[in-house]
Write an enzyme that holds these catalytic residues in place. Structure first.
Site, PDB file in Angstrom:
ATOM      1  N   HIS B 264      -1.411  -5.149   4.184  1.00  0.00           N
ATOM      2  CA  HIS B 264      -2.657  -5.897   4.346  1.00  0.00           C
ATOM      3  C   HIS B 264      -2.544  -6.817   5.574  1.00  0.00           C
ATOM      4  CE1 HIS B 264      -6.298  -7.993   2.754  1.00  0.00           C
ATOM      5  NE2 HIS B 264      -5.763  -9.010   3.384  1.00  0.00           N
ATOM      6  N   GLU B 265      -1.479  -7.579   5.620  1.00  0.00           N
ATOM      7  CA  GLU B 265      -1.306  -8.493   6.759  1.00  0.00           C
ATOM      8  C   GLU B 265      -1.084  -7.718   8.047  1.00  0.00           C
ATOM      9  OE1 GLU B 265      -2.254 -11.360   6.139  1.00  0.00           O
ATOM     10  OE2 GLU B 265      -2.049 -11.326   3.953  1.00  0.00           O
ATOM     11  N   HIS B 268      -4.422  -7.047   9.537  1.00  0.00           N
ATOM     12  CA  HIS B 268      -4.913  -8.207  10.300  1.00  0.00           C
ATOM     13  C   HIS B 268      -4.203  -8.288  11.658  1.00  0.00           C
ATOM     14  CE1 HIS B 268      -7.502 -10.032   7.306  1.00  0.00           C
ATOM     15  NE2 HIS B 268      -6.530 -10.138   6.406  1.00  0.00           N
ATOM     16  N   GLU B 294     -11.220  -8.677   7.600  1.00  0.00           N
ATOM     17  CA  GLU B 294     -10.844  -8.133   6.295  1.00  0.00           C
ATOM     18  C   GLU B 294     -11.022  -6.610   6.273  1.00  0.00           C
ATOM     19  OE1 GLU B 294      -9.433 -10.285   4.441  1.00  0.00           O
ATOM     20  OE2 GLU B 294      -9.293  -9.352   2.450  1.00  0.00           O
TER      21      GLU B 294
END
Lengths: 500, 500
Positions: B264-265, B268, B294
């Protein structure tokens, strides 16, 4: 209605915050930053440092300084307020006396000089570095001109690192140290060499790191207000007194540099962690000078951690951590090995007994350069001659000779003296502490460093930059910087090891 | 002679440097700082952020904006210069429209509210938090008043996170998503549950971390311009595009959160690393909005890393790293386990199919609070009712209900919608990418993510904040934010897993 001093303090707090931010960015650069981040770090750093400088040198600060001096003219000149104002005024004067155009030129010249130096050292070719060094020297002589009225031009350079210390002070001290230290080295050279093969075994770096941390903790490093990491060159950095960071490195060639390097940086860190809370975010935060700072790192690294009482306590602990290498090595052999004296070419690898001679020859050369008695072209010969005279060794090339240190390329003339001053001060404090606390060695033999740390906190750390180095040393030991204790210490310690 | 726009750009670069410094200080606070450093970090952070704000909101900046607009009035409005100026002007207007006294009060109120929230959640006592929440809501309604002329008061809050997006936009989309997602959950609930016991075994966190890093590298994370660490809450932080840092955490209870959290990170981070170099140190650096940001994290975490093609490639790699736990577990069982759907109380632990419902109920409640149709006192009942209606579960207490999120105590009203917008945008991009690149799944099955990353770089990343989210999504996919692709994706994927 705030007083003028309070208004001034508020202005300085903002400057301190920016300096802390710049110091943190620099720490990050050396410890965390991915390679690609170099440009953005350079940008941040430049902007934050520039704003700190602009805010500190603003005309309003000068006005506030003048009015605040009036406001407290009846205070005790040794009071915290009076000293805070005096040191702030001194720093302001020095910061505003140098034109911005000079600062910009200096910055460009040393940036190019450092690149040229790195390449010249790689190629062992002083000639390639010489034109850059000439520019640096010319700039330093120009800098001296911004501060007229000093007894000696070198005083101006020295004062940036060792406030209030003069060339005459340094010469007087060095003239006493030099002949006795040369004589000591010569006496040692005539004795059978110490065998330090036990240190050249392959050691587990993890085990040595854990041991280093154990010792740093025993010394009193406050881990709630600090941390340790690895970096290419070990250093200590204080983001204020409550966030003090040290680094260490692994060197296969000399595994114990990890231990002694860590304890050296721990000494710097203990100083910063001990600066009085009242000095936080003022011009009095941090250490009194580079020399006094070095006195703390050397004291813990050498006077404590290369002493016999220290190892009487810690050697069994170390043996248990690296049994394969040390369980059959007796304490005496280990103790002698870590204190082996051997004249060598490289300052940063020099032992306790020869280190000062490396420093003193550099200071002599710097003074000659600043006075104009020596020029850059003559430097390699002068270097090699002094190495021979003091240490009995002669560099085979420029890389292991005149090009070995980064300092001159970085514009840091006047800096070297602080290493030897640090050594001298460390021994003065050490001797004085034993006079007031005769159980010094017995405590250390039990692994109890708290009386020593408490005394250093009281006499040195808590004051931050409140007193100039000579004054601080006088208050702590009863005498200004004095070479006697260091020479006594060296002669006793190495006399015993080498049976002189 | 620099143009007005160049002069303005210079001013903004200084602001950007300060913001980068503040972001680095914040990263350090969460990753490196020793506990005792909290006060000094707070001081630095406050000063650096205040200076960045002062410099950005200075009158001269307003003047330059006005004159620069004249200067480039004949440029293409979609050109980089025109957009840079337009976005800077919008940011300036928003930053200067809020009085400093409000900012100070807001900061004091949310600071107290966050403390109160943490204690209230601990005690599971909404009543203790209610007065603080009432103040926060009153402040938000006051904030809305600084921006007259919006069609709906909630538009003003939304615009801070999702520039240009209106309450009407969000409602229109959510009204389509809600019933179909509720129906999907209900259909799944009627089927036999997936057994995810294989994920609850004890896993070596080191092995999972190494695997996560391997996947992040395969996705295209550039380690020369980024790093990974651990922290209490995972996050991504960009000190500009060339120093992008992600963190991860170990959770014994759910070992795979380490993997999915890291990916997830990484999503980003890939966005930030891909922002065009031309936007560096301008108001166009960073992501277009929280929702678009997101969309990138969700795309890599869910659409890629919870997909069957991904695991067809990576499952053997994972099995080799944790053979004791997974060597006898077939791919299907593992794939179903990581995609298990189960309505639960806590948003941050929710699965892909239920997550949006957690978000949508919060957004409905926020809109009602801002409109005044609901007050803080009525919040717990309204919360529990919606949980029951959408997810079929009812919180047994405030701690696992209305008090679970930090957002409202931190003053972040308008923020939640961005999570669901991110999900929707991720599926739009995903579907569009397959249309232009039909080999999408085949590439992933071979572990080749470079066509996907290259397409995202071109369509999304490189633009930074140049286009508003609706415009960016339209340019990339041909349509503004549209729930169709996400619903199709969910229904197909979970229809297959649950045999609907």
């Amino acid at each position: 209605m705030p007083t003028t001093l309070e208004t001034l303090d508020d202005r300085i707090r903002e400057v301190a915050d920016l300096r802390h931010a710049a110091d943190l960015i620099e720490w990050d650069e050396r410890v965390c930053m991915p390679a690609g981040g170099a440009p953005v770090h350079g940008e941040m750093q430049a902007t934050v440092r520039r704003l700190a400088h602009e805010k500190f040198t603003a005309t309003e600060v000068g006005d506030l300084l003048g009015r605040a001096a009036d406001e407290i003219r009846n205070s005790d000149p040794d009071s915290r307020e009076a000293r805070r104002l005096a040191v702030t005024a001194r720093d302001y004067r020095k910061a505003t006396q140098v034109p911005a155009s000079y600062v910009a030129e200096h910055s460009a010249v040393v940036s190019a000089a450092q690149h040229a130096w790195a390449e010249a050292r790689q190629a062992s070719d002083f000639g390639a570095f010489r034109p850059h060094l000439e520019k640096v020297i010319a700039l330093k002589r120009q800098y001296v001109g911004f501060f007229p009225g000093s007894a000696h031009p070198y005083d101006v350079l020295l004062d940036d690192y060792e406030p209030g210390m003069t060339t005459a002070d340094v010469k007087a001290v060095f003239d006493v140290v030099r002949p006795r230290q040369v004589a000591l080295i010569q006496a040692i050279a005539a004795r059978p060499p110490v065998d330090d093969a036990v240190l050249r075994q392959p050691f587990s770096q993890t085990a040595l790191l854990q041991f280093s941390v154990e010792v740093a903790s025993a010394f009193g490093f406050d881990w709630t207000r600090g941390r340790q990491d690895t970096s290419t060159h070990p250093f200590a950095s204080a983001i204020g007194r409550d966030d003090v960071r040290i680094t260490t490195r692994f060197m296969d060639r000399y595994p114990f540099s990890l231990l002694f390097g860590t304890l050296h940086e721990t000494g710097h860190a203990l100083y910063e962690q001990g600066v009085g809370r009242a000095h936080h975010r003022t011009q009095l935060e941090g250490g009194a000078s580079l020399g006094v700072h070095e006195s703390q790192s050397r004291l813990w690294e050498n006077l404590v951690a290369r002493s016999r009482p220290f190892w009487e306590h810690f050697y069994p602990v170390l043996q248990a951590r690296v049994p394969d290498q040390l369980s059959t090595v007796p304490l005496d052999r280990f103790y002698n090995a870590i204190n082996k004296v051997e004249p060598s070419l490289i300052r940063v690898e020099a032992d306790e007994a020869t280190y000062n001679l490396h420093v003193m020859m550099r200071v002599e050369l710097e003074i000659a350069l600043v006075e104009g008695r020596l020029d850059a072209a003559g430097l390699p010969d002068a270097w090699n001659r002094l190495m021979d005279e003091y240490l009995g060794v002669r560099p085979p090339d420029d890389a292991t000779g005149v090009l070995q240190d980064i300092h001159w390329s970085a514009g840091l003339l006047g800096y070297f003296a602080t290493y030897t001053l640090g050594n001298l001060i460390s021994a003065q404090l050490w001797e004085r502490f034993e006079a007031v606390h005769p159980a010094r060695d017995a405590d250390i033999r039990r692994g109890d460093f708290s009386p020593l740390l408490a005394w250093l906190r009281t006499e040195v750390h808590q004051h931050g930059r409140m007193f100039e180095p000579q004054d601080l040393v006088r208050r702590a030991t009863g005498s200004p910087v004095d070479p006697g204790p260091y020479l006594r210490y060296l002669e006793r310690k190495f006399g015993e090891i080498y049976g002189l």
